[in-house]
Design a protein around this motif. Structure first.
Motif, short mmCIF file in Angstrom:
data_model
loop_
_atom_site.label_atom_id
_atom_site.label_comp_id
_atom_site.label_asym_id
_atom_site.label_seq_id
_atom_site.Cartn_x
_atom_site.Cartn_y
_atom_site.Cartn_z
N THR A 153 5.77 -6.32 -10.70
CA THR A 153 5.82 -7.16 -9.23
C THR A 153 6.04 -8.71 -9.65
OG1 THR A 153 3.47 -7.76 -9.58
CG2 THR A 153 4.10 -5.73 -8.13
N ASN B 12 9.56 -7.75 -2.72
CA ASN B 12 9.09 -6.51 -1.71
C ASN B 12 7.88 -6.86 -1.07
OD1 ASN B 12 9.93 -3.73 -1.83
ND2 ASN B 12 7.73 -3.43 -1.71
N GLN B 13 7.07 -8.00 -1.51
CA GLN B 13 5.91 -8.29 -0.71
C GLN B 13 5.76 -9.87 -0.46
OE1 GLN B 13 5.13 -4.40 -1.16
NE2 GLN B 13 3.63 -5.65 -0.18
N LYS C 205 16.86 1.74 0.41
CA LYS C 205 15.60 1.66 -0.46
C LYS C 205 15.41 2.67 -1.51
CE LYS C 205 11.70 -0.22 -1.40
NZ LYS C 205 10.54 -0.86 -0.34
N ALA C 206 15.39 4.00 -1.14
CA ALA C 206 15.01 4.94 -1.99
C ALA C 206 16.31 5.10 -3.25
CB ALA C 206 15.37 6.50 -1.12
N MET D 42 15.10 2.06 -5.48
CA MET D 42 14.03 2.31 -6.40
C MET D 42 14.28 3.38 -7.49
SD MET D 42 10.82 2.57 -3.47
CE MET D 42 9.51 2.87 -4.77
N MET E 113 13.82 -4.70 -5.60
CA MET E 113 12.98 -3.87 -4.80
C MET E 113 12.77 -5.09 -3.55
SD MET E 113 9.75 -1.98 -6.27
CE MET E 113 9.15 -1.25 -4.83
#
Lengths: 485, 485
Positions: free
Chosen positions: A77, A84-85, A434-435, A438, A444
């Motif tokens: 992350t 992503n977040q 997205k898949a 990943m 991401m």
């Protein structure tokens, strides 16, 4: 010392070996050629590592191997291409702070066992209240924004209807609350937990830029009053989760004043922007709020969890949450027990979330944060321009006003379809990209649908390690993956 | 990398220097000749360290100095002679786990960004449910026992009255809950937050050993029904905060069955005892509960925070807490989204509390915990015998049944007073001894009054580093401090 770490030399070596593993991980995480993740479906993942609790102890060597495997199979992350977040990036000073917090392993309920951290929390709260623009106030660090919002709604109810605490809500009129349809779901969550009810937490429409419409708010309040409900709480969101929108505070505060309602500002995500004199105008009016949620684990980059609920009316947190457990908060202690914070918390044991924030803030100063946040806003402007200019991309809201940039990538095969058919096809594009993303593990970014809009990507620029090249990379990578869909 | 850690060599050195500071701290904390704390009143403490948020960044050297000072002025909760709290001791494997958790810095709401930790949580929950003795069930790791108890009360309400979630409590009859007068204050706290009301959370009397009296519970339930209230929730406490008492589960479960009430077991403190086949009989009947709170950060020795709420009825956590935020919990993800845990939590962002527990449990195995907990129970028996035999000491409850040993030290000057006067003087003895103890910094143990009993000490034996010599030391130290009072 623990049973299988029974000599200092062995212990020291084990801990240093763990640190070596962590340092290598950080180095790799910051290498742009490294993958963000090695994706496996749950069933496959379970084959790759034994997660069971054994009957017999494992050796230190096995524990080290466990650590390596867990990191290898996790998601990085803090990688500069993980967008992503809302909370991205790994501030290494904050991380060092969390290491110390773990070692000091104490509990934030009394001055007795956490003297220095309690004083530190007071000092940081004072600074944050000054930034909000209040002359006075109180706060509690909470385990995340959802609980901080729950604190706020509960304090608001206690302020307006103190007898609910002893007598409950049953013999009360039906209270109601208001929040924008784009606000965080934890506001409705708080209405559920407090026994107010999700149906009594009204979603107020937003404009085309995702901002609550103050006139719609007032109409709904009037309607509720006509229906015999008792309005008490309005949540304005500063930095919405998807669009990063800014609910118009001065107008909403005026509505609250006219109807004597509690104004809560959920600035969990947007609060950090107050540290930039250049950009803080977006939050003008926040000083009129009765309560504010602000998560330093988001824009300020503290590690999860680091969130606070601010209450303007000093003493209200105590009045709302106090249960006066005399086995814990004795009044005959040898020091000034007003420093014991336990009785203003909903929690009893409370994790020390302050040290990492304090150490990180010291490492940057006010000046450092100003620069860091301005730089992120500049990167967002760069990315926005790039999306505008690049063929196949469309912005969902133009211009974005914060660090959320929402966009579609439209593959050539569907660019010339009519709107309805294009939207139907677009709905499936983002999940497919997205898949694939990943699987490749290169970057991401999150996606979601919203109201009538088909699935779109929501880019978040909050990791201070991001460079323009990383943004260029994302734009190219999506084209690469999606161009033949 | 962070702005003032802008080269890897410098970063690495900074982090290694922090680790060196932490290792020295741990070494010192485990040296019985070192002080547990250097006590200062809040005002003095503020003179000893500058806690302010600066305008300009501090250097890495200053940050290291900050770390040293904070540790120097803190309380060494892992010291083998710190007996002050229910959670004592510093398990170094758990600590290493927390260091890794900080570095991996992720969020427990989706499989997408925490795949391995989500699976780990599932596996550990499965094991703990097996230990509780259920064939099925669900759980959520929560930030402390108070929030875990709140989860349980809210789930119980949702099970019995699902329409409260949308419609609120206002048009409902008055619900009521029951808990022993010796239970943790967070049960009343949950009644306050949920809008049930603290007056509707009835305190059931306990016997002379601190255990809820099942007949009194049933009488109160019947009385409430006669009064038009609607009973729905009973909390039995396993390992009460002060006395470590065990509410009699089979009888309480029978009462719940007769009245169709939800049985919640607050085993936040006592739950760990289930890991000892020799002692787990104290919790016989726990398998009849609908929900259980169990805090591994207490007896199991995980670092704060590590707490879980178990719910027997699989699916109920989702039904109770689900808000279906489609921007977060999309249903068109490329993996099985039943692994996303976010929608069963009250929190949105959720700290990773599982890794440290998992790693620590691997380091001990079931066997290691059995030994560790049996050894603590043996130490408690040793300490109890010592207190019984030593002149001037009196046990509050004899024999204690868990790791809480409550006692008075009666200085010679008041030993021959009559009961009323002795109690009046005793009330002031424990606080005076505690104050002196904190000044000396040699050991720490908590005290409190209870009902008609004057202030007494509550000894907690939960730190695995404790030896018999440490217990002897405490007994002597209190005599030393108190004999001339």
């Amino acid at each position: 010392l623990p049973q299988n770490v029974n000599n200092w030399k062995g212990t020291e070596k084990f801990l240093k070996d763990v640190v070596e593993i962590l340092l290598n991980y950080i180095k790799e995480e910051n290498d742009r050629n490294s993958k963000i993740l090695d994706f496996h479906h749950p069933a496959e993942m379970q084959q790759l590592i034994d997660l069971s609790i054994p009957d017999h102890p494992e050796t230190l060597a096995q524990l080290l191997e466990n650590c390596r495997n867990v990191l290898r199979l996790g998601v990085r992350t803090g990688h500069p291409r993980f967008f992503n977040q809302i909370s991205c990036g790994l501030d290494l000073v904050a991380m060092a702070g969390e290491w110390l917090t773990a070692t000091a392993n104490t509990n934030m309920f009394t001055y007795e066992i956490a003297p220095i951290f309690i004083l530190m929390e007071k000092e940081v709260i004072k600074k944050m209240i000054e930034v909000i623009g209040w002359s006075d106030g109180d706060a509690i660090f909470a385990p995340g924004g959802a609980i901080a919002n729950l604190y706020a709604m509960n304090a608001a109810r206690h302020h307006h209807f103190p007898r609910v605490k002893p007598l409950g809500q049953s013999d009360m009129p039906t209270l109601c609350a208001f929040t924008s349809e784009d606000s965080h779901y934890s506001i409705k969550g708080a209405a559920a937990v407090t026994g107010i009810g999700t149906d009594n937490c009204f979603s107020i429409p937003t404009d085309s830029r995702g901002r609550m419409i103050p006139e719609a708010l007032e109409q709904r309040i009037l309607q509720c009053k006509r229906d015999g409900l008792v309005p008490f709480f309005v949540c304005a969101t500063e930095g919405t989760t998807v669009y990063g929108a800014w609910d118009p505070l001065p107008q909403i505060a005026d509505v609250c004043d006219r109807h004597n309602l509690w104004l809560h500002v959920d600035a969990a995500w947007g609060g950090g922007l107050m540290l930039s004199p250049e950009h803080r105008y977006h939050l003008n009016g926040i000083e009129r709020a009765q309560s504010v949620t602000w998560n330093p684990h988001k824009l300020m980059g503290a590690l999860l969890q680091c969130s606070a609920c601010f209450i303007k009316q000093d003493g209200l947190l105590f009045q709302t949450n106090q249960m006066s457990a005399d086995y814990l908060f004795q009044q005959d202690k040898p020091y000034d027990v007003s420093y014991d914070t336990g009785d203003k918390a909903m929690q009893c044991g409370r994790h020390n979330d302050i040290f990492k924030l304090w150490l990180m803030w010291r490492s940057k100063g006010m000046e450092g944060y100003r620069k860091q946040i301005n730089r992120l806003m500049d990167l967002a402007a760069y990315f926005t321009a790039k999306i505008r200019q690049t063929e196949g991309y469309e912005l969902v809201i133009d211009p974005p006003e914060f660090l959320n940039i929402c966009f579609w990538y439209v593959p050539p095969s569907i660019r010339h379809l009519d709107a309805a058919e294009k939207n139907a096809r677009l709905e499936k594009i983002a999940p497919k990209i997205k898949a694939k993303m990943m699987e490749r593990g290169t970057t991401m970014v999150g996606y979601q649908p919203d109201k009538q809009r088909p699935n779109f990507f929501r880019m978040i620029i909050s990791n201070q390690a991001i460079t323009r090249e990383d943004l260029d990379f994302l734009v190219q990578e999506i084209i690469e993956i999606g161009k033949n869909m």
